[in-house]
Scaffold this motif. Sequence first.
Motif, PDB file in Angstrom:
ATOM      1  N   ILE A 239       0.663  -1.328  -0.064  1.00 16.04           N
ATOM      2  CA  ILE A 239       0.035   0.041   0.131  1.00 16.04           C
ATOM      3  C   ILE A 239       0.940   1.221  -0.139  1.00 16.04           C
ATOM      4  CG2 ILE A 239      -1.675   1.216   1.454  1.00 16.04           C
ATOM      5  CD1 ILE A 239      -2.777  -1.527   2.397  1.00 16.04           C
TER       6      ILE A 239
ATOM      7  N   PHE B  17      -5.390   0.309  -7.122  1.00 16.73           N
ATOM      8  CA  PHE B  17      -4.895   0.531  -5.653  1.00 16.73           C
ATOM      9  C   PHE B  17      -6.059   0.275  -4.641  1.00 16.73           C
ATOM     10  CE2 PHE B  17      -0.583   1.260  -7.476  1.00 16.73           C
ATOM     11  CZ  PHE B  17      -0.117   0.284  -6.898  1.00 16.73           C
ATOM     12  N   LEU B  18      -7.089   1.163  -4.932  1.00 14.48           N
ATOM     13  CA  LEU B  18      -8.316   1.570  -4.272  1.00 14.48           C
ATOM     14  C   LEU B  18      -8.889   0.250  -4.088  1.00 14.48           C
ATOM     15  CD1 LEU B  18      -9.163   5.177  -5.175  1.00 14.48           C
ATOM     16  CD2 LEU B  18      -7.896   4.301  -2.789  1.00 14.48           C
TER      17      LEU B  18
ATOM     18  N   LEU C  75      -5.240   6.465  -0.729  1.00 15.48           N
ATOM     19  CA  LEU C  75      -5.023   5.348  -0.555  1.00 15.48           C
ATOM     20  C   LEU C  75      -4.551   5.086   0.847  1.00 15.48           C
ATOM     21  CD1 LEU C  75      -4.568   2.472  -2.155  1.00 15.48           C
ATOM     22  CD2 LEU C  75      -2.238   3.307  -2.511  1.00 15.48           C
TER      23      LEU C  75
END
Length: 652
Positions: free
Chosen positions: A109, A154-155, A334
């Motif tokens: 992350i 990524f989310l 994020l």
Amino acid sequence: MIILGGSVASTALLRRYRLPPVLGYLLVGLLIGPFAFQLIKTPDDLHFLSEFGLVFLLFSLGLEFSLAKMTALRKTVFGLGSAQVVLCSLFFWSILHYLLGLSSEASLIIAGALGLSSTAIVTQELTRWSELNSNHGHAAIGILLFQDLAAVLFLILVPALAGTSDNSFSFSIGLILLKGVALFVVMLAVGKWLMPFIFHEISKTRSEELFVMTVLLVALTSAWITHEIGLSMALGAFLAGMMLGESHFKHQIEADIRPFRDILLGLFFVTVGMQLDYQVLLINLHWVVLGSLGIVISKTLMIAILAQWLGKDRSTAIRTGLVLAQGGEFGFALLTLASANHLLEPEAVSLVVAIIVVSIGVTPVLIRYNAQICQRLLPNKPYEAPIPHSTEELAEATSELHDHIIICGFGRVGQTVARFMRKENLPVLALDNDPVRVNEATIGGELIFYGDASSHKLLMAVGLDRAKLVVITVNKNDDSMSILHSIRTHNATVPIVVRTQDDSKLSELKAAGATEVIPEALEGSLMLVTHVMTQMQIPFRRIAKMVQTAREERYQLLHGYFHGAQSQLLDKSGNPLIRLHPVKISDTCYARGKTVREINLIQAQVSIQSVHRGDNEIVMPEDDFILESGDTLLLQGMSDHIEQAESRLFGG
């Protein structure tokens, strides 16, 4: 009020010292946010509104990138963009997981957050320095567009890593890609057939209000659609702008959207500054500094290596790396989502946010001086954007020039002067500080060099002591003044012709050493008068004499004009403009029965251009002229001075 007040004060201060206003917004956010003076305790309430800054930014950016241009950039977007995200994310993940001992999930992350760059600040600064359409500008925009897509992925990944997602990761990715393709096809159809028809009908109404509302509706609707289907709002706005980029309404749309974009972008950067906890910054200052340096250096190197490997020349690759060396605003979203899903500790989130904010803070400097930094890294390597030549090289290249003309500023006016001089076979040399323009002009065969024309070393290197004439065509009067001072310090005799946009600084420029000052607005008026009088069959000798007299009197006849509701009362430097204003003398006025000398308007820095009495006009009345009831005085001066003169005329 708090945000606007702080933004106005900080921007005004930074403008005075020629620093990027983005730094002021970040500082304001830090000071008024929940971690400092707590004037705004819940910045999350502003997040959604500030995101519209990105929406309008990407919409205006889309106007610059038509479908054809985007097609040409497809290799950069999907090739270089995907390679950059994968390589940077893997690199940061390895460092965080193996060297710092973070878990795989937390490392991934944070790596994703650090691998993304700031679309807002990169686009704004590239536009500010006219590098958006350069080779490295195109490469940076292509990578940023892919990063917007990667941010969505990524989310989606965060809930999957936390085990809170209802769908499998592969299914979610496939669904997003399907939605993206469908959206692109729909937007393409709407932009090609529906939007031109709508804007054509709107333009027929001649209503600026309706046109602006339609632009806002289109930008926000496209952003809403992408938000509803799980994509980035900014991505939808970009697609809408791209579809309108080929229409002939493009420039009007861009002008109308700019005020909304700039104000909301300022709000966006203020909310970014609110993310920074100064206590975390101070306690972990060494880690923040090391982390920021590590991001900037490593991302510059990785992006430069990838760009060169995928076919970009070395200078373009390095400049692209410098432009994209920071963390990005999507990283905040994020990290916040990861913290909510208990994948990251609040202390780690605060530290990474501080590193990203600091890297964003140094970005304006990196973008402003990317050409100079690249020159230092590649001293012997020529590249597409010209770099400042050494004075020795310039002196050698221009050593054979004598009685030549030096043009300072090679915009449209400078180029026009050069073309006419070449027709007479006169030697011309130009100086300009726009690297893209210098590059294009050099390729086009012009004798032009990159550099600051106010540098006395540069002027001497291009043969100021041998020049027959210097022509200054830059836009800003302050820059013209600096060039004038530099020239006159080393050459007191060379004639200097200065072009200005108006006559607000005519006397100062003359006093600084200008031989002739040519105000564009006034010369345009004289040219129009010449054509009008020619059409009225007035003898040409009489016309030429009148025009020449106006010039010899320093355009005194043309100074000032009647201002309407739409007129600007300040010049571009913020100084008041000279205006004309009529005042009628009534029976109760103090000035009735007084002479021009007695009312003494000279003390108020206002002159009486003429007095209208019935059908008669008395031009420039004498000091002993007596004013009567019913006279209309035509006053000339600045707005505040005219107000003082009116008070004197009416009340004494």
